[in-house]
Design a protein around this motif. Structure first.
Motif, PDB file in Angstrom:
ATOM      1  N   GLY A   1      22.800  -0.874 108.546  1.00 56.26           N
ATOM      2  CA  GLY A   1      24.102   0.058 108.650  1.00 56.26           C
ATOM      3  C   GLY A   1      25.378   0.128 108.245  1.00 56.26           C
ATOM      4  O   GLY A   1      25.719   1.012 108.535  1.00 56.26           O
ATOM      5  N   VAL A   2      25.553  -0.377 107.330  1.00 55.40           N
ATOM      6  CA  VAL A   2      26.370   1.267 106.303  1.00 55.40           C
ATOM      7  C   VAL A   2      26.602   2.237 106.237  1.00 55.40           C
ATOM      8  O   VAL A   2      27.039   3.643 106.377  1.00 55.40           O
ATOM      9  N   LEU A   3      25.360   2.882 106.352  1.00 53.68           N
ATOM     10  CA  LEU A   3      24.333   3.807 105.885  1.00 53.68           C
ATOM     11  C   LEU A   3      24.922   4.253 107.090  1.00 53.68           C
ATOM     12  O   LEU A   3      24.882   6.140 107.589  1.00 53.68           O
ATOM     13  N   ARG A   4      24.248   3.471 108.052  1.00 50.35           N
ATOM     14  CA  ARG A   4      23.739   4.367 109.450  1.00 50.35           C
ATOM     15  C   ARG A   4      26.060   4.411 109.847  1.00 50.35           C
ATOM     16  O   ARG A   4      26.442   5.554 110.796  1.00 50.35           O
ATOM     17  N   SER A   5      26.652   3.839 110.065  1.00 46.99           N
ATOM     18  CA  SER A   5      27.870   3.790 110.621  1.00 46.99           C
ATOM     19  C   SER A   5      28.276   5.111 109.550  1.00 46.99           C
ATOM     20  O   SER A   5      29.039   5.544 110.559  1.00 46.99           O
ATOM     21  N   SER A   6      28.421   4.411 108.483  1.00 45.86           N
ATOM     22  CA  SER A   6      28.823   6.183 107.615  1.00 45.86           C
ATOM     23  C   SER A   6      28.871   7.572 107.470  1.00 45.86           C
ATOM     24  O   SER A   6      29.019   8.233 108.631  1.00 45.86           O
ATOM     25  N   GLN A   7      27.760   7.760 108.670  1.00 44.17           N
ATOM     26  CA  GLN A   7      26.732   9.441 109.182  1.00 44.17           C
ATOM     27  C   GLN A   7      27.471   9.141 110.451  1.00 44.17           C
ATOM     28  O   GLN A   7      27.527  10.197 110.618  1.00 44.17           O
ATOM     29  N   GLU A   8      27.339   8.235 111.514  1.00 42.62           N
ATOM     30  CA  GLU A   8      27.828   8.480 112.874  1.00 42.62           C
ATOM     31  C   GLU A   8      29.084   8.526 113.062  1.00 42.62           C
ATOM     32  O   GLU A   8      29.801   8.712 114.291  1.00 42.62           O
ATOM     33  N   ARG A   9      30.087   8.013 111.621  1.00 44.98           N
ATOM     34  CA  ARG A   9      31.129   7.841 112.052  1.00 44.98           C
ATOM     35  C   ARG A   9      31.282   6.922 112.556  1.00 44.98           C
ATOM     36  O   ARG A   9      33.157   7.807 113.963  1.00 44.98           O
ATOM     37  N   LYS A  10      31.244   5.573 113.474  1.00 43.43           N
ATOM     38  CA  LYS A  10      31.464   4.610 113.801  1.00 43.43           C
ATOM     39  C   LYS A  10      30.734   3.364 114.100  1.00 43.43           C
ATOM     40  O   LYS A  10      30.180   3.631 113.143  1.00 43.43           O
ATOM     41  N   GLU A  11      31.776   2.369 114.445  1.00 44.06           N
ATOM     42  CA  GLU A  11      31.086   1.119 114.545  1.00 44.06           C
ATOM     43  C   GLU A  11      29.585   1.355 114.656  1.00 44.06           C
ATOM     44  O   GLU A  11      29.047   1.788 115.879  1.00 44.06           O
TER      45      GLU A  11
END
Length: 368
Positions: free
Chosen positions: A342-352
């Motif tokens: 989730g951390v990596l996805r959120s950082s890439q997508e720039r959202k929760e």
């Protein structure tokens, strides 16, 4: 006494620690070593004095041999395939952290352990520190009341590795998976591994990509810093932060805020490579009210001279010998992997982002 035959897959630096630990156990014999680099397994055997071991150039070849268990000490990207193949081959598995690169891989690994009945134990040696067990006991005793906020993480002022650790293809992630997994396990294990719901995160690699700070800056592909807010089912939030390099002495202590008391925990050690939860506890302090006033209590630490890495390997080997469940079950660590994913996805997508876990993922109790 039955002799447990063990194979070691991967012959890098961490494999040497596994071999040294097994050498202290009279009921264990390392009979096989595999490494995909030609000649490297044989060199490892000679260097470690493993006179009874044979060398192989693939984990598939090793798994065809008569071994009861394997230590998997390969780069992160191969943890998934090697573990699943080992479990399906009827072997008991001790896997170095992190569990995998993606959540999907971790779920398949846990499913393989469940389906075969073989153990998949993940290598978090800090759990064997008596003070880590004391921390878990305090949090789960109810003394803090309802724990509603947890802050954890670690920060090295300078402590960036190189080689396979900084390759996206081989490591999958950087500081989050390498040392952040220790911080997460400490906090989540103390809380009983609650199910995460959402993650909002930010990661950077300002230091790793700068040749002033890293000699392999041109091939640095992972994060060297990350911060995240994680929400859980039981109305708890976790602030998670990790750093391989920074212009700061510390990212602070780990803390558990409860409705009745708070607990502050500091890591052991000092220096630019310290500040990470990969070893002992430095101190523990409880903050609470007594007789209408604020007070604090230093929690007496348990002195010990344990080699935590040896304790991890010993516990696994004894579990194999005695037919016990996995000391640190992969089915539990799936929850941690979901957070890192989730951390990596959120950082890439720039959202929760939401964390989706199957209903059969539950926090299994640790058998000690």
């Amino acid at each position: 006494m039955k002799t447990i035959k063990v194979g070691i897959i991967g012959s890098g630096g961490i494999a040497a620690q596994h071999a040294a630990a097994y050498a202290k156990l009279p009921f264990v014999e390392v009979t096989a070593v595999a490494d995909v680099i030609p000649g490297r397994a044989q060199q490892f055997i000679e260097r470690q004095g493993l006179d009874s071991a044979a060398a192989y150039e693939s984990h598939e070849a090793l798994l065809q041999q008569d071994v009861d268990a394997v230590s998997i000490c390969t780069p992160n990207v191969s943890h998934h395939r090697t573990s699943v193949d080992s479990l399906l081959a009827g072997k008991q598995v001790l896997l170095e952290k992190p569990m995998s690169v993606t959540l999907a891989e971790a779920l398949e690994m846990a499913d393989a352990a469940r389906a075969t009945g073989n153990m998949l134990s993940i290598g978090f040696q800090p759990r064997y520190d008596p003070n880590m067990k004391l921390l878990q006991q305090i949090v789960q005793s109810g003394r803090l009341g309802h724990v509603y906020y947890v802050e954890t993480g670690g920060g090295r002022r300078r402590g960036m590795p190189g080689g396979t650790f900084i390759s996206k293809e081989l490591a999958g992630a950087g500081a989050m998976a390498d040392i952040g997994c220790y911080s997460l396990d400490m906090a989540l294990n103390a809380m009983g591994y609650p199910r995460p719901l959402t993650v909002s995160a930010f990661t950077t690699n300002h230091f790793g990509r700068n040749p002033i700070y890293h000699p392999e800056a041109d091939r640095f592909e992972v994060e060297d810093f990350g911060a995240a807010m994680v929400r859980f089912e039981n109305d708890v939030v976790l602030q998670f932060k990790i750093s391989w390099a920074m212009h700061m002495d510390t990212l602070g202590s780990t803390m558990f805020l409860g409705t009745d008391a708070g607990l502050k925990v500091t890591p052991y050690g000092s220096g630019p490579w310290s500040g990470v939860w990969d070893g002992k506890v430095g101190s523990m302090t409880m903050f609470h009210d007594e007789f209408g006033g604020h007070t604090s209590t230093e929690v007496p630490l348990i002195h010990h001279e344990l080699n935590l890495f040896y304790e991890k390997v010993r516990d696994f080997a004894e579990a194999v010998r005695d037919g016990r469940p996995a000391p640190i079950p992969g089915e539990q660590i799936v929850i941690q992997q979901a957070i890192i994913d989730g951390v990596l996805r959120s950082s890439q997508e720039r959202k929760e982002v939401s964390v989706e876990l199957p209903g059969n993922v539950v926090a299994l109790p640790v058998v000690s």
